[in-house]
Scaffold this active site. Structure first.
Site, PDB file in Angstrom:
ATOM      1  N   MET A  37       0.846  -1.200   0.000  1.00 49.06           N
ATOM      2  CA  MET A  37       0.000   0.000   0.000  1.00 49.06           C
ATOM      3  C   MET A  37       0.882   1.251   0.000  1.00 49.06           C
ATOM      4  SD  MET A  37      -3.380  -0.957   2.108  1.00 49.06           S
ATOM      5  CE  MET A  37      -2.780  -0.538   3.713  1.00 49.06           C
ATOM      6  N   GLY A  43      10.882  -3.103   5.676  1.00 51.89           N
ATOM      7  CA  GLY A  43      10.099  -4.353   5.615  1.00 51.89           C
ATOM      8  C   GLY A  43       9.692  -4.657   4.178  1.00 51.89           C
ATOM      9  N   HIS A  44       9.232  -3.616   3.485  1.00 54.23           N
ATOM     10  CA  HIS A  44       8.861  -3.812   2.074  1.00 54.23           C
ATOM     11  C   HIS A  44      10.092  -4.125   1.235  1.00 54.23           C
ATOM     12  CE1 HIS A  44       5.712  -0.929   3.593  1.00 54.23           C
ATOM     13  NE2 HIS A  44       4.948  -1.870   3.079  1.00 54.23           N
ATOM     14  N   GLN A 161       5.402 -11.599   7.019  1.00 54.92           N
ATOM     15  CA  GLN A 161       4.903 -12.374   8.155  1.00 54.92           C
ATOM     16  C   GLN A 161       4.422 -11.444   9.273  1.00 54.92           C
ATOM     17  OE1 GLN A 161       4.279 -15.508   8.169  1.00 54.92           O
ATOM     18  NE2 GLN A 161       3.772 -15.683  10.332  1.00 54.92           N
ATOM     19  N   LYS A 162       4.757 -10.143   9.172  1.00 49.54           N
ATOM     20  CA  LYS A 162       4.243  -9.202  10.180  1.00 49.54           C
ATOM     21  C   LYS A 162       2.719  -9.257  10.205  1.00 49.54           C
ATOM     22  CE  LYS A 162       3.056  -5.188   9.915  1.00 49.54           C
ATOM     23  NZ  LYS A 162       2.789  -3.796   9.576  1.00 49.54           N
TER      24      LYS A 162
HETATM   25  N1  ATP Z   1       8.185  -5.134   9.216  1.00 43.69           N
HETATM   26  C1  ATP Z   1       7.816  -5.877   8.188  1.00 43.69           C
HETATM   27  N2  ATP Z   1       8.467  -7.025   7.925  1.00 43.69           N
HETATM   28  C2  ATP Z   1       8.093  -7.818   6.882  1.00 43.69           C
HETATM   29  N3  ATP Z   1       7.087  -7.514   6.047  1.00 43.69           N
HETATM   30  C3  ATP Z   1       6.417  -6.378   6.258  1.00 43.69           C
HETATM   31  C4  ATP Z   1       6.737  -5.498   7.334  1.00 43.69           C
HETATM   32  N4  ATP Z   1       5.889  -4.449   7.301  1.00 43.69           N
HETATM   33  C5  ATP Z   1       5.069  -4.650   6.252  1.00 43.69           C
HETATM   34  N5  ATP Z   1       5.377  -5.812   5.629  1.00 43.69           N
HETATM   35  C6  ATP Z   1       4.673  -6.408   4.490  1.00 43.69           C
HETATM   36  O1  ATP Z   1       4.630  -5.538   3.403  1.00 43.69           O
HETATM   37  C7  ATP Z   1       3.444  -5.790   2.652  1.00 43.69           C
HETATM   38  C8  ATP Z   1       2.740  -4.490   2.443  1.00 43.69           C
HETATM   39  O2  ATP Z   1       2.300  -3.989   3.695  1.00 43.69           O
HETATM   40  P1  ATP Z   1       1.717  -2.548   3.919  1.00 43.69           P
HETATM   41  O3  ATP Z   1       1.949  -1.740   2.694  1.00 43.69           O
HETATM   42  O4  ATP Z   1       0.373  -2.622   4.504  1.00 43.69           O
HETATM   43  O5  ATP Z   1       2.735  -1.975   4.984  1.00 43.69           O
HETATM   44  P2  ATP Z   1       2.667  -1.947   6.528  1.00 43.69           P
HETATM   45  O6  ATP Z   1       3.914  -1.364   7.028  1.00 43.69           O
HETATM   46  O7  ATP Z   1       2.200  -3.287   6.997  1.00 43.69           O
HETATM   47  O8  ATP Z   1       1.602  -0.864   6.773  1.00 43.69           O
HETATM   48  P3  ATP Z   1       0.548  -0.807   7.891  1.00 43.69           P
HETATM   49  O9  ATP Z   1       0.840   0.440   8.610  1.00 43.69           O
HETATM   50  O10 ATP Z   1      -0.669  -0.790   7.011  1.00 43.69           O
HETATM   51  O11 ATP Z   1       0.652  -2.016   8.750  1.00 43.69           O
HETATM   52  C9  ATP Z   1       2.616  -6.764   3.459  1.00 43.69           C
HETATM   53  O12 ATP Z   1       2.804  -8.071   2.923  1.00 43.69           O
HETATM   54  C10 ATP Z   1       3.217  -6.634   4.831  1.00 43.69           C
HETATM   55  O13 ATP Z   1       3.065  -7.791   5.616  1.00 43.69           O
HETATM   56  C1  PAF Z   2      -1.776  -7.125   0.755  1.00 41.38           C
HETATM   57  C2  PAF Z   2      -2.213  -5.673   0.665  1.00 41.38           C
HETATM   58  C3  PAF Z   2      -1.282  -4.912  -0.283  1.00 41.38           C
HETATM   59  C4  PAF Z   2      -3.627  -5.634   0.051  1.00 41.38           C
HETATM   60  O1  PAF Z   2      -4.094  -4.326  -0.052  1.00 41.38           O
HETATM   61  C5  PAF Z   2      -2.250  -5.004   2.047  1.00 41.38           C
HETATM   62  O2  PAF Z   2      -3.175  -5.615   2.869  1.00 41.38           O
HETATM   63  C6  PAF Z   2      -0.906  -4.899   2.689  1.00 41.38           C
HETATM   64  O3  PAF Z   2      -0.195  -3.975   2.308  1.00 41.38           O
HETATM   65  O4  PAF Z   2      -0.553  -5.701   3.554  1.00 41.38           O
HETATM   66  N1  BAL Z   3      -0.596  -4.262   6.410  1.00 40.68           N
HETATM   67  C1  BAL Z   3      -1.996  -4.580   6.434  1.00 40.68           C
HETATM   68  C2  BAL Z   3      -2.791  -3.567   5.725  1.00 40.68           C
HETATM   69  C3  BAL Z   3      -3.642  -2.733   6.590  1.00 40.68           C
HETATM   70  O1  BAL Z   3      -3.282  -2.455   7.758  1.00 40.68           O
HETATM   71  O2  BAL Z   3      -4.712  -2.311   6.147  1.00 40.68           O
END
Ligand code: ATP
Ligand code: PAF
Ligand code: BAL
Length: 296
Positions: A37, A43-44, A161-162
């Site tokens: 997103m 992490g990404h 896996q978060k």
């Molecule tokens: N710290 C992390 N370690 C590993 N993967 C991560 C981590 N943070 C996010 N991801 C992964 O990145 C992908 C995109 O996640 P997203 O864009 O929602 O980011 P987020 O940091 O999880 O944001 P949010 O604030 O919505 O939790 C998902 O598969 C999420 O699990």
């Molecule tokens: C998998 C995903 C991109 C779907 O909108 C979202 O839930 C996220 O960022 O973890």
């Molecule tokens: N990382 C999961 C997406 C959400 O918080 O909506």
């Protein structure tokens, strides 16, 4: 800085993917997808690097999916940082970024027909965010269809896996609905202080961030108890979180890693196999989640 190629429609995306797969000259090249997103962090980057290491062609998507937000304020303030995101993805070696508008993903408004996440989607995060996982699965199903290679290729998708419940549900969706994609979980990336990286961490004040560290501390305590074969004592870990000023515990559970069925309290002292501890809390106004694998 080399930015990845940008596609904003499924047609542009398909064209770019086919060209890149054909350019490999392989009979059956591999394509990796990293759905996000945006507001990207390390992490990404770990997801993109894992996809880069395994595949010939890597696509990342950036789409803040309105369907998975039950709280309009949370959606409105979700951080959006496209330029910096393209830098990070370019650095990680991503070939194509799919960044569709809301209108492109949902022409004519939000979809009538959606993927149901069933009972697994009503627990934990699903209990606090009603409809969240139906929204996640619906958009992930759409992304799989948009990215699905039109020429023979292996198709892999990478999730952090978060968001353990999200990974478990996406695995089930791929299996239950025969999506021709292999799901790869990537371990949690943590900051040096132990906090799991998350796009929402930018909203924490320095004091809130210090308080939030109680989540990873409590999880580490459970891991140490499990690995040294002491009783887990989940209530003590939950009490540690609840006692932290400014932290409001939502749930703390020990579950089966695949089904997310809770491990009954009576079976937590001696774990019969791998288990997963899931925790969620509000710190200030920000909802944070974290988890850890437990091995007895
Ligand atoms: N710290 C992390 N370690 C590993 N993967 C991560 C981590 N943070 C996010 N991801 C992964 O990145 C992908 C995109 O996640 P997203 O864009 O929602 O980011 P987020 O940091 O999880 O944001 P949010 O604030 O919505 O939790 C998902 O598969 C999420 O699990
Ligand atoms: C998998 C995903 C991109 C779907 O909108 C979202 O839930 C996220 O960022 O973890
Ligand atoms: N990382 C999961 C997406 C959400 O918080 O909506």
């Amino acid at each position: 800085m080399n930015h990845p190629r940008l596609a904003t429609t499924p047609a542009e995306l398909s064209k770019a993917i086919t060209e890149l797969l054909e350019a490999t000259g392989k009979d059956r090249p591999a394509l990796g997808l990293v759905p996000t997103m945006g507001a990207l962090h390390s992490g990404h980057a770990a997801l993109a690097q894992a996809a880069r290491a395994d595949n010939d062609v890597v696509v990342a998507s950036i789409f803040v999916n309105p369907l998975q937000f039950d709280d309009p304020a949370d959606l409105a303030r979700y951080p959006r940082t496209l330029e910096a995101d393209l830098d990070l993805l370019g650095e990680a070696g991503v070939d194509v970024v799919f960044a569709p508008s809301e209108d492109t993903m949902y022409p004519g408004g939000l979809p009538l027909v959606r993927v149901s996440s069933g009972v697994m989607g009503t627990r934990f995060e699903g209990a606090s965010r009603p409809g969240h996982f139906d929204g996640v699965l619906t958009v992930v199903a759409k992304l799989f269809h948009c990215v699905q290679p039109a020429v023979p290729a292996v198709f892999r998708a990478y999730f952090g896996q978060k968001d353990a419940q999200q990974v478990a549900l996406i695995r089930r969706m791929a299996a239950d609905l025969n999506f021709p994609v292999q799901i790869y979980p990537v371990p949690i990336v943590r900051a040096a202080d132990g906090l799991a990286e998350s796009s929402r961490n930018v909203f924490l004040s320095p004091g809130e961030r210090r308080s939030a560290l109680v989540l990873s501390r409590a999880l580490t305590r459970l891991q140490e108890n499990a690995s040294s074969r002491r009783p887990l004592d989940l209530p003590a870990a939950a009490a540690l979180v609840s006692a932290e000023p400014g932290v409001e515990l939502d749930y703390f559970e020990v579950v089966d890693p695949l089904t997310l069925e809770p491990v009954p309290a009576g079976e937590q002292d001696v774990l019969s196999g791998p288990a997963l501890a899931l925790v969620a809390a509000r710190v200030g106004g920000i909802r944070l989640i974290d988890n850890a694998e437990l091995h007895g």
